[in-house]
Design a protein around this motif. Structure first.
Motif, PDB file in Angstrom:
ATOM      1  N   VAL A  66       0.844  -1.201   0.000  1.00  0.00           N
ATOM      2  CA  VAL A  66       0.000   0.000   0.000  1.00  0.00           C
ATOM      3  C   VAL A  66       0.880   1.251   0.000  1.00  0.00           C
ATOM      4  CG1 VAL A  66      -1.601   1.345   1.425  1.00  0.00           C
ATOM      5  CG2 VAL A  66      -2.037  -1.067   0.997  1.00  0.00           C
ATOM      6  N   GLU A  67       1.941   1.220   0.785  1.00  0.00           N
ATOM      7  CA  GLU A  67       2.865   2.352   0.827  1.00  0.00           C
ATOM      8  C   GLU A  67       3.565   2.531  -0.524  1.00  0.00           C
ATOM      9  OE1 GLU A  67       6.730   3.448   3.421  1.00  0.00           O
ATOM     10  OE2 GLU A  67       5.018   2.655   4.516  1.00  0.00           O
ATOM     11  N   TRP A  68       3.893   1.439  -1.175  1.00  0.00           N
ATOM     12  CA  TRP A  68       4.518   1.487  -2.491  1.00  0.00           C
ATOM     13  C   TRP A  68       3.563   2.118  -3.506  1.00  0.00           C
ATOM     14  CZ3 TRP A  68       6.190  -3.487  -5.574  1.00  0.00           C
ATOM     15  CH2 TRP A  68       7.014  -3.124  -6.630  1.00  0.00           C
ATOM     16  N   GLU A  69       2.304   1.721  -3.437  1.00  0.00           N
ATOM     17  CA  GLU A  69       1.306   2.279  -4.357  1.00  0.00           C
ATOM     18  C   GLU A  69       1.131   3.783  -4.129  1.00  0.00           C
ATOM     19  OE1 GLU A  69      -3.381   1.723  -5.583  1.00  0.00           O
ATOM     20  OE2 GLU A  69      -2.557   0.568  -3.934  1.00  0.00           O
ATOM     21  N   ILE A  74       2.280   9.453  -6.025  1.00  0.00           N
ATOM     22  CA  ILE A  74       2.957  10.738  -5.834  1.00  0.00           C
ATOM     23  C   ILE A  74       3.880  11.020  -7.012  1.00  0.00           C
ATOM     24  CG2 ILE A  74       4.704  11.898  -4.425  1.00  0.00           C
ATOM     25  CD1 ILE A  74       3.367  10.596  -1.975  1.00  0.00           C
ATOM     26  N   VAL A  75       4.621  10.013  -7.464  1.00  0.00           N
ATOM     27  CA  VAL A  75       5.517  10.190  -8.611  1.00  0.00           C
ATOM     28  C   VAL A  75       4.721  10.547  -9.858  1.00  0.00           C
ATOM     29  CG1 VAL A  75       7.101   8.975 -10.162  1.00  0.00           C
ATOM     30  CG2 VAL A  75       7.341   8.722  -7.707  1.00  0.00           C
ATOM     31  N   ASN A  76       3.631   9.846 -10.095  1.00  0.00           N
ATOM     32  CA  ASN A  76       2.805  10.135 -11.266  1.00  0.00           C
ATOM     33  C   ASN A  76       2.214  11.536 -11.205  1.00  0.00           C
ATOM     34  OD1 ASN A  76       3.301   7.641 -12.423  1.00  0.00           O
ATOM     35  ND2 ASN A  76       1.507   6.690 -11.476  1.00  0.00           N
ATOM     36  N   LYS A  77       1.816  11.966 -10.016  1.00  0.00           N
ATOM     37  CA  LYS A  77       1.262  13.308  -9.857  1.00  0.00           C
ATOM     38  C   LYS A  77       2.336  14.368 -10.123  1.00  0.00           C
ATOM     39  CE  LYS A  77      -1.420  16.106  -6.666  1.00  0.00           C
ATOM     40  NZ  LYS A  77      -2.039  16.195  -5.351  1.00  0.00           N
ATOM     41  N   LYS A  78       3.554  14.142  -9.645  1.00  0.00           N
ATOM     42  CA  LYS A  78       4.649  15.081  -9.910  1.00  0.00           C
ATOM     43  C   LYS A  78       4.947  15.156 -11.401  1.00  0.00           C
ATOM     44  CE  LYS A  78       7.183  14.686  -5.560  1.00  0.00           C
ATOM     45  NZ  LYS A  78       8.430  14.217  -4.926  1.00  0.00           N
ATOM     46  N   GLN A  79       4.955  14.015 -12.086  1.00  0.00           N
ATOM     47  CA  GLN A  79       5.213  14.006 -13.516  1.00  0.00           C
ATOM     48  C   GLN A  79       4.104  14.732 -14.271  1.00  0.00           C
ATOM     49  OE1 GLN A  79       5.642   9.829 -14.401  1.00  0.00           O
ATOM     50  NE2 GLN A  79       7.834   9.818 -13.918  1.00  0.00           N
ATOM     51  N   GLN A  80       2.861  14.531 -13.860  1.00  0.00           N
ATOM     52  CA  GLN A  80       1.750  15.217 -14.513  1.00  0.00           C
ATOM     53  C   GLN A  80       1.836  16.714 -14.292  1.00  0.00           C
ATOM     54  OE1 GLN A  80      -0.363  13.679 -16.554  1.00  0.00           O
ATOM     55  NE2 GLN A  80      -1.177  15.680 -17.065  1.00  0.00           N
ATOM     56  N   ASN A  81       2.217  17.148 -13.094  1.00  0.00           N
ATOM     57  CA  ASN A  81       2.381  18.575 -12.824  1.00  0.00           C
ATOM     58  C   ASN A  81       3.479  19.177 -13.693  1.00  0.00           C
ATOM     59  OD1 ASN A  81       0.332  18.614 -10.935  1.00  0.00           O
ATOM     60  ND2 ASN A  81       1.701  18.372  -9.184  1.00  0.00           N
ATOM     61  N   GLU A  82       4.568  18.445 -13.877  1.00  0.00           N
ATOM     62  CA  GLU A  82       5.651  18.926 -14.734  1.00  0.00           C
ATOM     63  C   GLU A  82       5.179  19.047 -16.183  1.00  0.00           C
ATOM     64  OE1 GLU A  82       8.788  20.020 -14.141  1.00  0.00           O
ATOM     65  OE2 GLU A  82       8.246  19.939 -12.015  1.00  0.00           O
ATOM     66  N   LEU A  83       4.409  18.081 -16.644  1.00  0.00           N
ATOM     67  CA  LEU A  83       3.877  18.155 -18.014  1.00  0.00           C
ATOM     68  C   LEU A  83       2.928  19.332 -18.165  1.00  0.00           C
ATOM     69  CD1 LEU A  83       3.179  14.405 -18.844  1.00  0.00           C
ATOM     70  CD2 LEU A  83       4.868  15.897 -19.886  1.00  0.00           C
ATOM     71  N   ASN A  84       2.104  19.585 -17.165  1.00  0.00           N
ATOM     72  CA  ASN A  84       1.200  20.725 -17.211  1.00  0.00           C
ATOM     73  C   ASN A  84       1.974  22.028 -17.243  1.00  0.00           C
ATOM     74  OD1 ASN A  84      -1.022  19.043 -17.240  1.00  0.00           O
ATOM     75  ND2 ASN A  84      -1.354  19.173 -15.026  1.00  0.00           N
ATOM     76  N   LYS A  85       3.043  22.137 -16.487  1.00  0.00           N
ATOM     77  CA  LYS A  85       3.869  23.352 -16.502  1.00  0.00           C
ATOM     78  C   LYS A  85       4.495  23.560 -17.874  1.00  0.00           C
ATOM     79  CE  LYS A  85       5.259  23.386 -11.637  1.00  0.00           C
ATOM     80  NZ  LYS A  85       6.397  23.247 -10.710  1.00  0.00           N
ATOM     81  N   MET A  86       4.974  22.471 -18.470  1.00  0.00           N
ATOM     82  CA  MET A  86       5.584  22.576 -19.794  1.00  0.00           C
ATOM     83  C   MET A  86       4.550  22.996 -20.837  1.00  0.00           C
ATOM     84  SD  MET A  86       8.092  19.232 -19.605  1.00  0.00           S
ATOM     85  CE  MET A  86       8.164  19.040 -21.350  1.00  0.00           C
TER      86      MET A  86
END
Length: 91
Positions: A66-69, A74-86
């Motif tokens: 569960v902690e791994w998931e 969190i990683v996917n959300k950070k990547q999506q935020n970076e894509l949105n900024k770009m």
């Protein structure tokens, strides 16, 4: 008893850190180590209550997974935020 709690908190913190790395396999290190250590304990020692050991292992493994998931989300959300900024900078 406090040393055991400190050990589990430290393991949990390391696992959380590894789970939030870009590569998904870093988060698998602690659950695989848990699997190996429980298997070794089960095979090397004559366990009085094997069902208890199996249940404790499954409980601990479920917490780690569960902690791994959560770390992967969190990683996917950070990547999506970076894509949105770009995307916003391209406009």
């Amino acid at each position: 008893m406090p040393h055991n709690l400190l050990f589990f908190v430290l393991i949990s913190a390391v696992h959380y850190f590894l789970s939030t790395r870009a590569r998904v396999y870093w988060g698998a290190i602690i659950p695989v180590a848990c699997l190996a250590s429980c298997g070794w304990i089960f095979m090397a020692y004559q366990v009085d209550h094997p069902i208890r050991l199996i249940l404790l292992f499954l409980f601990g493994l479920s917490i780690l997974l569960v902690e791994w998931e959560k770390g992967r989300k969190i990683v996917n959300k950070k990547q999506q935020n970076e894509l949105n900024k770009m995307k916003t900078q391209d406009i």
